[in-house]
Design a protein around this motif. Sequence first.
Motif, PDB file in Angstrom:
ATOM      1  N   SER A   1     -19.314  -6.538   5.406  1.00 15.91           N
ATOM      2  CA  SER A   1     -20.257  -6.460   4.292  1.00 15.91           C
ATOM      3  C   SER A   1     -19.686  -5.747   3.066  1.00 15.91           C
ATOM      4  O   SER A   1     -19.672  -6.297   1.963  1.00 15.91           O
ATOM      5  N   ILE A   2     -19.236  -4.516   3.248  1.00 15.40           N
ATOM      6  CA  ILE A   2     -18.799  -3.702   2.110  1.00 15.40           C
ATOM      7  C   ILE A   2     -17.492  -4.220   1.520  1.00 15.40           C
ATOM      8  O   ILE A   2     -17.359  -4.357   0.291  1.00 15.40           O
ATOM      9  N   LEU A   3     -16.496  -4.537   2.368  1.00 12.54           N
ATOM     10  CA  LEU A   3     -15.219  -5.014   1.840  1.00 12.54           C
ATOM     11  C   LEU A   3     -15.342  -6.336   1.101  1.00 12.54           C
ATOM     12  O   LEU A   3     -14.780  -6.492   0.009  1.00 12.54           O
ATOM     13  N   PRO A   4     -16.078  -7.331   1.637  1.00 11.41           N
ATOM     14  CA  PRO A   4     -16.252  -8.567   0.864  1.00 11.41           C
ATOM     15  C   PRO A   4     -16.953  -8.335  -0.472  1.00 11.41           C
ATOM     16  O   PRO A   4     -16.615  -8.988  -1.472  1.00 11.41           O
ATOM     17  N   MET A   5     -17.904  -7.403  -0.518  1.00 10.74           N
ATOM     18  CA  MET A   5     -18.605  -7.110  -1.767  1.00 10.74           C
ATOM     19  C   MET A   5     -17.638  -6.585  -2.819  1.00 10.74           C
ATOM     20  O   MET A   5     -17.611  -7.064  -3.967  1.00 10.74           O
ATOM     21  N   LEU A   6     -16.805  -5.611  -2.451  1.00  6.01           N
ATOM     22  CA  LEU A   6     -15.881  -5.018  -3.415  1.00  6.01           C
ATOM     23  C   LEU A   6     -14.718  -5.961  -3.729  1.00  6.01           C
ATOM     24  O   LEU A   6     -14.165  -5.925  -4.827  1.00  6.01           O
ATOM     25  N   THR A   7     -14.375  -6.817  -2.779  1.00  7.41           N
ATOM     26  CA  THR A   7     -13.358  -7.829  -3.039  1.00  7.41           C
ATOM     27  C   THR A   7     -13.836  -8.807  -4.109  1.00  7.41           C
ATOM     28  O   THR A   7     -13.085  -9.166  -5.027  1.00  7.41           O
ATOM     29  N   GLU A   8     -15.070  -9.244  -3.992  1.00  8.52           N
ATOM     30  CA  GLU A   8     -15.631 -10.176  -4.969  1.00  8.52           C
ATOM     31  C   GLU A   8     -15.647  -9.588  -6.368  1.00  8.52           C
ATOM     32  O   GLU A   8     -15.492 -10.299  -7.361  1.00  8.52           O
ATOM     33  N   ARG A   9     -15.782  -8.282  -6.461  1.00 10.41           N
ATOM     34  CA  ARG A   9     -15.795  -7.603  -7.761  1.00 10.41           C
ATOM     35  C   ARG A   9     -14.389  -7.315  -8.280  1.00 10.41           C
ATOM     36  O   ARG A   9     -14.235  -6.764  -9.382  1.00 10.41           O
ATOM     37  N   GLY A  10     -13.375  -7.599  -7.477  1.00 17.62           N
ATOM     38  CA  GLY A  10     -12.012  -7.311  -7.895  1.00 17.62           C
ATOM     39  C   GLY A  10     -11.639  -5.848  -7.786  1.00 17.62           C
ATOM     40  O   GLY A  10     -10.682  -5.399  -8.420  1.00 17.62           O
ATOM     41  N   GLU A  11     -12.356  -5.093  -6.953  1.00 19.15           N
ATOM     42  CA  GLU A  11     -12.133  -3.652  -6.835  1.00 19.15           C
ATOM     43  C   GLU A  11     -11.333  -3.265  -5.601  1.00 19.15           C
ATOM     44  O   GLU A  11     -11.164  -2.082  -5.326  1.00 19.15           O
ATOM     45  N   ALA A  12     -10.860  -4.251  -4.815  1.00 18.68           N
ATOM     46  CA  ALA A  12     -10.189  -3.949  -3.555  1.00 18.68           C
ATOM     47  C   ALA A  12      -8.686  -4.167  -3.667  1.00 18.68           C
ATOM     48  O   ALA A  12      -8.222  -5.151  -4.250  1.00 18.68           O
ATOM     49  N   GLN A  13      -7.939  -3.243  -3.091  1.00 18.24           N
ATOM     50  CA  GLN A  13      -6.476  -3.332  -3.056  1.00 18.24           C
ATOM     51  C   GLN A  13      -5.990  -3.240  -1.614  1.00 18.24           C
ATOM     52  O   GLN A  13      -6.615  -2.614  -0.752  1.00 18.24           O
ATOM     53  N   LEU A  14      -4.863  -3.875  -1.344  1.00 14.63           N
ATOM     54  CA  LEU A  14      -4.227  -3.852  -0.031  1.00 14.63           C
ATOM     55  C   LEU A  14      -3.154  -2.776   0.016  1.00 14.63           C
ATOM     56  O   LEU A  14      -2.366  -2.633  -0.922  1.00 14.63           O
ATOM     57  N   TYR A  15      -3.123  -2.024   1.110  1.00 16.49           N
ATOM     58  CA  TYR A  15      -2.006  -1.126   1.379  1.00 16.49           C
ATOM     59  C   TYR A  15      -1.261  -1.672   2.593  1.00 16.49           C
ATOM     60  O   TYR A  15      -1.843  -1.830   3.680  1.00 16.49           O
ATOM     61  N   ASP A  16       0.006  -1.970   2.431  1.00 12.19           N
ATOM     62  CA  ASP A  16       0.824  -2.547   3.497  1.00 12.19           C
ATOM     63  C   ASP A  16       1.311  -1.424   4.412  1.00 12.19           C
ATOM     64  O   ASP A  16       2.128  -0.586   4.021  1.00 12.19           O
ATOM     65  N   PHE A  17       0.813  -1.432   5.652  1.00 15.25           N
ATOM     66  CA  PHE A  17       1.182  -0.402   6.611  1.00 15.25           C
ATOM     67  C   PHE A  17       2.685  -0.390   6.877  1.00 15.25           C
ATOM     68  O   PHE A  17       3.252   0.639   7.261  1.00 15.25           O
ATOM     69  N   GLY A  18       3.336  -1.525   6.657  1.00 20.91           N
ATOM     70  CA  GLY A  18       4.782  -1.578   6.844  1.00 20.91           C
ATOM     71  C   GLY A  18       5.551  -0.677   5.899  1.00 20.91           C
ATOM     72  O   GLY A  18       6.714  -0.353   6.145  1.00 20.91           O
ATOM     73  N   ASP A  19       4.899  -0.249   4.814  1.00 17.95           N
ATOM     74  CA  ASP A  19       5.546   0.647   3.849  1.00 17.95           C
ATOM     75  C   ASP A  19       5.342   2.119   4.191  1.00 17.95           C
ATOM     76  O   ASP A  19       5.868   2.985   3.503  1.00 17.95           O
ATOM     77  N   ASN A  20       4.562   2.394   5.245  1.00 17.03           N
ATOM     78  CA  ASN A  20       4.241   3.778   5.586  1.00 17.03           C
ATOM     79  C   ASN A  20       5.322   4.360   6.493  1.00 17.03           C
ATOM     80  O   ASN A  20       5.776   3.706   7.439  1.00 17.03           O
ATOM     81  N   HIS A  21       5.718   5.581   6.197  1.00 15.25           N
ATOM     82  CA  HIS A  21       6.741   6.256   6.989  1.00 15.25           C
ATOM     83  C   HIS A  21       6.286   7.675   7.302  1.00 15.25           C
ATOM     84  O   HIS A  21       5.741   8.369   6.436  1.00 15.25           O
ATOM     85  N   VAL A  22       6.508   8.089   8.557  1.00 19.14           N
ATOM     86  CA  VAL A  22       6.180   9.457   8.944  1.00 19.14           C
ATOM     87  C   VAL A  22       7.448  10.175   9.370  1.00 19.14           C
ATOM     88  O   VAL A  22       8.410   9.533   9.840  1.00 19.14           O
ATOM     89  N   PRO A  23       7.507  11.489   9.211  1.00 17.12           N
ATOM     90  CA  PRO A  23       8.681  12.242   9.635  1.00 17.12           C
ATOM     91  C   PRO A  23       8.952  12.030  11.127  1.00 17.12           C
ATOM     92  O   PRO A  23       8.028  11.947  11.940  1.00 17.12           O
ATOM     93  N   GLY A  24      10.218  11.947  11.472  1.00 15.15           N
ATOM     94  CA  GLY A  24      10.607  11.851  12.874  1.00 15.15           C
ATOM     95  C   GLY A  24      10.515  10.468  13.485  1.00 15.15           C
ATOM     96  O   GLY A  24      10.828  10.298  14.667  1.00 15.15           O
ATOM     97  N   GLU A  25      10.106   9.468  12.699  1.00 18.61           N
ATOM     98  CA  GLU A  25       9.990   8.129  13.263  1.00 18.61           C
ATOM     99  C   GLU A  25      11.372   7.524  13.504  1.00 18.61           C
ATOM    100  O   GLU A  25      12.370   7.956  12.941  1.00 18.61           O
ATOM    101  N   THR A  26      11.409   6.529  14.373  1.00 17.69           N
ATOM    102  CA  THR A  26      12.636   5.780  14.615  1.00 17.69           C
ATOM    103  C   THR A  26      12.432   4.348  14.131  1.00 17.69           C
ATOM    104  O   THR A  26      11.293   3.915  13.877  1.00 17.69           O
ATOM    105  N   ALA A  27      13.514   3.606  14.033  1.00 18.41           N
ATOM    106  CA  ALA A  27      13.397   2.209  13.622  1.00 18.41           C
ATOM    107  C   ALA A  27      12.564   1.417  14.618  1.00 18.41           C
ATOM    108  O   ALA A  27      11.907   0.435  14.255  1.00 18.41           O
ATOM    109  N   ARG A  28      12.539   1.869  15.874  1.00 19.64           N
ATOM    110  CA  ARG A  28      11.796   1.146  16.912  1.00 19.64           C
ATOM    111  C   ARG A  28      10.294   1.366  16.809  1.00 19.64           C
ATOM    112  O   ARG A  28       9.506   0.442  17.018  1.00 19.64           O
ATOM    113  N   ASP A  29       9.872   2.597  16.517  1.00 19.46           N
ATOM    114  CA  ASP A  29       8.422   2.845  16.529  1.00 19.46           C
ATOM    115  C   ASP A  29       7.798   2.882  15.134  1.00 19.46           C
ATOM    116  O   ASP A  29       6.586   3.047  15.014  1.00 19.46           O
TER     117      ASP A  29
END
Length: 406
Positions: free
Chosen positions: A230-258
Motif C-alpha cells: 500500500s504505502i510503497l506503491p503510493m509513494l512510487t506513483e508520486r515519484g517519491e521512492a528511490q531504490l538502494y542497491d544492497f549490493g553496494d552495502n559494505h560492513v567492516p570485516g566482511e569477506t568476498a564470500r559473505d
Amino acid sequence: MRRGGPSVLGIVLAGGEGKRLMPLTSDRAKPAVVFGGTYRLVDFVLSNLVNGDILRICVLTQYKSHSLDRHITTTWRMSSLLGNYVTPVPAQQRLGPRWYLGSADAILQSLNLVHDEQPDHIAVFGADHVYRMDPRQMLRQHIDSGAGVTVAGIRVPRAESPSFGVITPGADGRTVEGFLEKPADPPGLPDDPDRIFASMGNYIFTTKALVEALYEDARNEDSAHDMGGSILPMLTERGEAQLYDFGDNHVPGETARDQGYWRDVGTLDAYYDAHMDLIAERPAFNLYNRDWPIYTHSAQLSPARFGAGGFAGESIISAGCLIRGQVTRSVLSPGVVVEEGAVVQGSVLHDHVRVGRGAVVRGAILDKYVDVPPGATIGVNPQRDRELYSVSKNGVVALGKGQRVS
C-alpha cells in the motif's frame, strides 16, 4: 544517530505470525525463533541498526509476543543516560478496539512514538531476515537524494518473484518506477533479464512523507494497509521512492564470500538451508565477524563437553551441550545432550533437546525440549515421518516445542 547528525527513529516490524515456519512458530512470534544456535531472528536487524548508530528503536509486536518481549527486554539494554533504548511495543489499540490490520496500520497505531521523538527520518525494518547491513550507507543515499522513501533491494532470480515485493527501477537506476507485490511474471532488469530487484522489507522515510502517507492510506477503506502493498506503491506513483542497491552495502570485516548475504528464512526449507550455510567449510554467512557483531543473550552455562566417544564435525556446538554420540553437519543450541551411540546428521537442534542412546536424527529441526527416546529414528523413514511430524517440501522433518517423539 550520533549527536550532530540527522535524528533517526528505528521501527522494527515484528508482529508477523510466520505460518510457513510452523511448528516453530506455534508457541512464539517468528522474530523470536532461534537461529544459529544462540541467536533469535530479531537479533540480526537489531544488531545492524545498533552497529549503524541507530540507537532509539521501537519493536512493534503482536502475535504470541511473550518470548520476543522477554528476549528484547532482557538482552537489548541500551544506555538510558544517553536516551538510547530498544523497547518492545505491543499492539495498544490506540485507534479503537482492534488489532493491527497490516504493517502500515501497525505504524499508524503507534504514531505516538514518532510524535514523542520528533525524528528527521524513520527507518522501518523487518524483523526476520538473516544478513549484515550498515544502515548509515542507505541513510546517506536517502538524504542526498531528497526522496520521501528509500527502499533496499537485492538482486534475486526472476523465478523467485512470487515470494517478494518487486522493485522496477527507472533509467537512472535509482528512481522507483514500479512496485509490485509478489508478481507472477515481472520484467527482468535491463542489465540482467533473469534477475529482479526484490524488496528486503527495509525502508527509510522522511518523517513527513511517512506520516502523510499513513493518514492517507487509513482513509482508503479498500487498502490492505501494508507497507509493501500500500504505502510503497503510493509513494512510487508520486515519484517519491528511490531504490538502494544492497549490493553496494559494505560492513567492516566482511569477506568476498559473505558480502551481500541476505536470506528470508520464512519457510522451513529456507530456515534449514540458511543453517547449512553457517557450517560449510567456507561459511556463506560468517557468525564470527567481530568488526560487525551480531548481539544476543548468553546464558550462564558451562562449556560444551565431549565424552570419550563423543564427536562433532562441521558443526556449531553451543555452551552447555554434552556430546557422547556422533554429530556431523549440525547446529546445536545450548544444553543439547546427545547420548552414547546416538547419531545426529544435518540437523538443527534447539535448546535442551535430548537425543537418547542409539537414536538417529537426520535432516531434522527439533524445537526446544524435544526428547528423542533411545533407539528412536527421525529423518530415516520418510513415509513414517510424514504420518507423525511436519515435513517440508524438501523433506526436512520438523518437531515443535516439546513435541512427543513416537
